[in-house]
Design a protein around this motif. Structure first.
Motif, PDB file in Angstrom:
ATOM      1  N   VAL A   6       0.512  -1.001   0.128  1.00 48.21           N
ATOM      2  CA  VAL A   6      -0.283  -0.537   0.082  1.00 48.21           C
ATOM      3  C   VAL A   6       1.122   1.405   0.000  1.00 48.21           C
ATOM      4  CG1 VAL A   6      -0.248   0.222   2.872  1.00 48.21           C
ATOM      5  CG2 VAL A   6      -2.146   1.439   1.201  1.00 48.21           C
ATOM      6  N   PHE A   7       1.908   1.328   0.557  1.00 51.03           N
ATOM      7  CA  PHE A   7       2.906   2.256   1.015  1.00 51.03           C
ATOM      8  C   PHE A   7       3.633   2.591  -0.447  1.00 51.03           C
ATOM      9  CE2 PHE A   7       3.153   1.232   4.973  1.00 51.03           C
ATOM     10  CZ  PHE A   7       1.554   2.135   5.643  1.00 51.03           C
ATOM     11  N   PHE A   8       3.804   1.750  -0.845  1.00 54.26           N
ATOM     12  CA  PHE A   8       4.575   1.732  -2.479  1.00 54.26           C
ATOM     13  C   PHE A   8       3.945   2.407  -3.762  1.00 54.26           C
ATOM     14  CE2 PHE A   8       5.388  -0.242  -6.615  1.00 54.26           C
ATOM     15  CZ  PHE A   8       6.520   0.063  -6.812  1.00 54.26           C
ATOM     16  N   ASP A   9       2.068   1.693  -3.645  1.00 54.26           N
ATOM     17  CA  ASP A   9       1.426   2.097  -4.509  1.00 54.26           C
ATOM     18  C   ASP A   9       1.240   3.200  -3.951  1.00 54.26           C
ATOM     19  OD1 ASP A   9       1.160  -0.725  -5.150  1.00 54.26           O
ATOM     20  OD2 ASP A   9      -0.427  -0.846  -4.505  1.00 54.26           O
ATOM     21  N   GLU A  10       0.714   3.986  -3.065  1.00 52.88           N
ATOM     22  CA  GLU A  10       0.872   4.970  -2.551  1.00 52.88           C
ATOM     23  C   GLU A  10       2.147   6.574  -3.272  1.00 52.88           C
ATOM     24  OE1 GLU A  10       0.304   5.784   1.372  1.00 52.88           O
ATOM     25  OE2 GLU A  10      -1.581   5.037   1.883  1.00 52.88           O
ATOM     26  N   MET A  11       2.887   6.166  -3.219  1.00 43.65           N
ATOM     27  CA  MET A  11       4.719   6.962  -3.382  1.00 43.65           C
ATOM     28  C   MET A  11       4.632   6.871  -4.700  1.00 43.65           C
ATOM     29  SD  MET A  11       7.397   4.974  -1.233  1.00 43.65           S
ATOM     30  CE  MET A  11       7.406   5.168   0.372  1.00 43.65           C
ATOM     31  N   VAL A  12       3.874   5.837  -5.634  1.00 45.02           N
ATOM     32  CA  VAL A  12       4.107   5.640  -7.507  1.00 45.02           C
ATOM     33  C   VAL A  12       3.337   6.507  -7.501  1.00 45.02           C
ATOM     34  CG1 VAL A  12       2.714   4.023  -9.527  1.00 45.02           C
ATOM     35  CG2 VAL A  12       4.362   3.281  -7.720  1.00 45.02           C
ATOM     36  N   GLU A  13       1.854   6.316  -7.182  1.00 47.43           N
ATOM     37  CA  GLU A  13       0.494   7.644  -7.706  1.00 47.43           C
ATOM     38  C   GLU A  13       1.108   8.485  -7.394  1.00 47.43           C
ATOM     39  OE1 GLU A  13      -3.411   8.372  -5.567  1.00 47.43           O
ATOM     40  OE2 GLU A  13      -3.171   6.506  -5.227  1.00 47.43           O
ATOM     41  N   HIS A  14       1.549   9.219  -5.990  1.00 52.45           N
ATOM     42  CA  HIS A  14       1.720  10.848  -5.895  1.00 52.45           C
ATOM     43  C   HIS A  14       2.995  11.273  -6.353  1.00 52.45           C
ATOM     44  CE1 HIS A  14       3.141  14.489  -3.825  1.00 52.45           C
ATOM     45  NE2 HIS A  14       3.741  13.404  -3.208  1.00 52.45           N
ATOM     46  N   GLY A  15       4.273   9.873  -6.984  1.00 49.79           N
ATOM     47  CA  GLY A  15       4.495  10.538  -7.968  1.00 49.79           C
ATOM     48  C   GLY A  15       4.498  11.397  -9.178  1.00 49.79           C
ATOM     49  N   LEU A  16       3.283   9.707 -10.248  1.00 53.74           N
ATOM     50  CA  LEU A  16       2.511  10.526 -11.228  1.00 53.74           C
ATOM     51  C   LEU A  16       1.645  11.696 -11.377  1.00 53.74           C
ATOM     52  CD1 LEU A  16       1.899   6.035 -11.882  1.00 53.74           C
ATOM     53  CD2 LEU A  16       3.571   7.551 -13.269  1.00 53.74           C
ATOM     54  N   ALA A  17       1.430  11.803  -9.948  1.00 51.78           N
ATOM     55  CA  ALA A  17       0.253  12.745  -9.679  1.00 51.78           C
ATOM     56  C   ALA A  17       1.018  14.106  -9.963  1.00 51.78           C
ATOM     57  CB  ALA A  17      -0.611  13.374  -8.482  1.00 51.78           C
ATOM     58  N   VAL A  18       2.901  14.302  -9.909  1.00 51.64           N
ATOM     59  CA  VAL A  18       3.168  15.519  -9.994  1.00 51.64           C
ATOM     60  C   VAL A  18       3.999  15.040 -10.650  1.00 51.64           C
ATOM     61  CG1 VAL A  18       2.835  16.162  -7.102  1.00 51.64           C
ATOM     62  CG2 VAL A  18       4.886  14.917  -8.024  1.00 51.64           C
ATOM     63  N   PHE A  19       4.029  14.398 -11.723  1.00 57.75           N
ATOM     64  CA  PHE A  19       5.200  13.904 -13.066  1.00 57.75           C
ATOM     65  C   PHE A  19       4.516  15.159 -14.105  1.00 57.75           C
ATOM     66  CE2 PHE A  19       6.554  12.367 -16.478  1.00 57.75           C
ATOM     67  CZ  PHE A  19       7.743  11.784 -16.532  1.00 57.75           C
ATOM     68  N   PRO A  20       6.126  15.623 -14.654  1.00 57.83           N
ATOM     69  CA  PRO A  20       7.032  15.801 -14.517  1.00 57.83           C
ATOM     70  C   PRO A  20       8.339  15.637 -14.103  1.00 57.83           C
ATOM     71  CG  PRO A  20       6.883  16.987 -16.348  1.00 57.83           C
ATOM     72  CD  PRO A  20       5.598  16.968 -15.585  1.00 57.83           C
ATOM     73  N   ASN A  21       7.471  16.835 -12.407  1.00 56.45           N
ATOM     74  CA  ASN A  21       8.867  17.064 -11.342  1.00 56.45           C
ATOM     75  C   ASN A  21       8.459  15.833 -10.375  1.00 56.45           C
ATOM     76  OD1 ASN A  21       7.834  19.900 -12.494  1.00 56.45           O
ATOM     77  ND2 ASN A  21       6.610  20.214 -11.256  1.00 56.45           N
ATOM     78  N   GLU A  22       9.891  15.806  -9.698  1.00 55.78           N
ATOM     79  CA  GLU A  22       9.736  15.278  -8.521  1.00 55.78           C
ATOM     80  C   GLU A  22       8.548  15.094  -7.703  1.00 55.78           C
ATOM     81  OE1 GLU A  22      13.688  15.118  -6.987  1.00 55.78           O
ATOM     82  OE2 GLU A  22      14.483  14.688  -9.550  1.00 55.78           O
ATOM     83  N   ALA A  23       8.677  14.180  -7.134  1.00 52.89           N
ATOM     84  CA  ALA A  23       7.394  14.169  -5.991  1.00 52.89           C
ATOM     85  C   ALA A  23       8.524  13.886  -4.982  1.00 52.89           C
ATOM     86  CB  ALA A  23       6.659  12.761  -6.065  1.00 52.89           C
TER      87      ALA A  23
END
Length: 131
Positions: A6-23
């Motif tokens: 669940v934490f990995f998935d939250e990290m991926v979701e957050h990363g993709l949500a702000v892409f192309p910037n770094e999350a």
């Protein structure tokens, strides 16, 4: 580090949500066991650097103190490079007690997460298991 899916998935979701910037974000826990992931605002709003928003960081640290949690991980993404601490990441590693979790989104369909200890700019890879 044992990291629940669940934490990995939250990290991926957050990363993709702000892409192309770094999350970026913080991982809180107890006795080195992750309990909560806090997605944070990248105050740099940049595809090549991150800086935790200071007011958010203060609020999260206050909540962690109230809950009796410790800082166990500092997370950020690399949008177009491997999951390895950059020179800037190493210089700005101010919490040697925490693991630095770097996720590469260079292949957005297959994010790669790695964990590192960084002390005095020296990098040591740590095992991270997602389950």
């Amino acid at each position: 580090m044992q990291l629940d899916r669940v934490f990995f998935d939250e990290m991926v979701e957050h990363g993709l949500a702000v892409f192309p910037n770094e999350a970026c974000g913080l991982l809180a826990g107890k006795e080195s066991r992750p309990i909560r992931f806090f997605p944070m605002t990248n105050a740099d709003a940049s595809p090549v650097s991150y800086r935790l928003d200071p007011m958010e960081q203060l609020r999260v640290f206050d909540e962690m103190d109230e809950q009796g949690w410790e800082l166990i991980g500092i997370f950020h993404t690399h949008t177009h490079s491997e999951a390895y601490p950059s020179e800037t990441d190493r210089r700005q590693a101010f919490y040697p007690e925490a693991e630095y979790l770097v996720m590469s989104l260079s292949d957005r369909s297959n994010p790669v997460l790695r964990s590192f200890a960084i002390e005095d700019e020296d990098v040591t890879e740590r095992e991270v298991e997602v389950g």
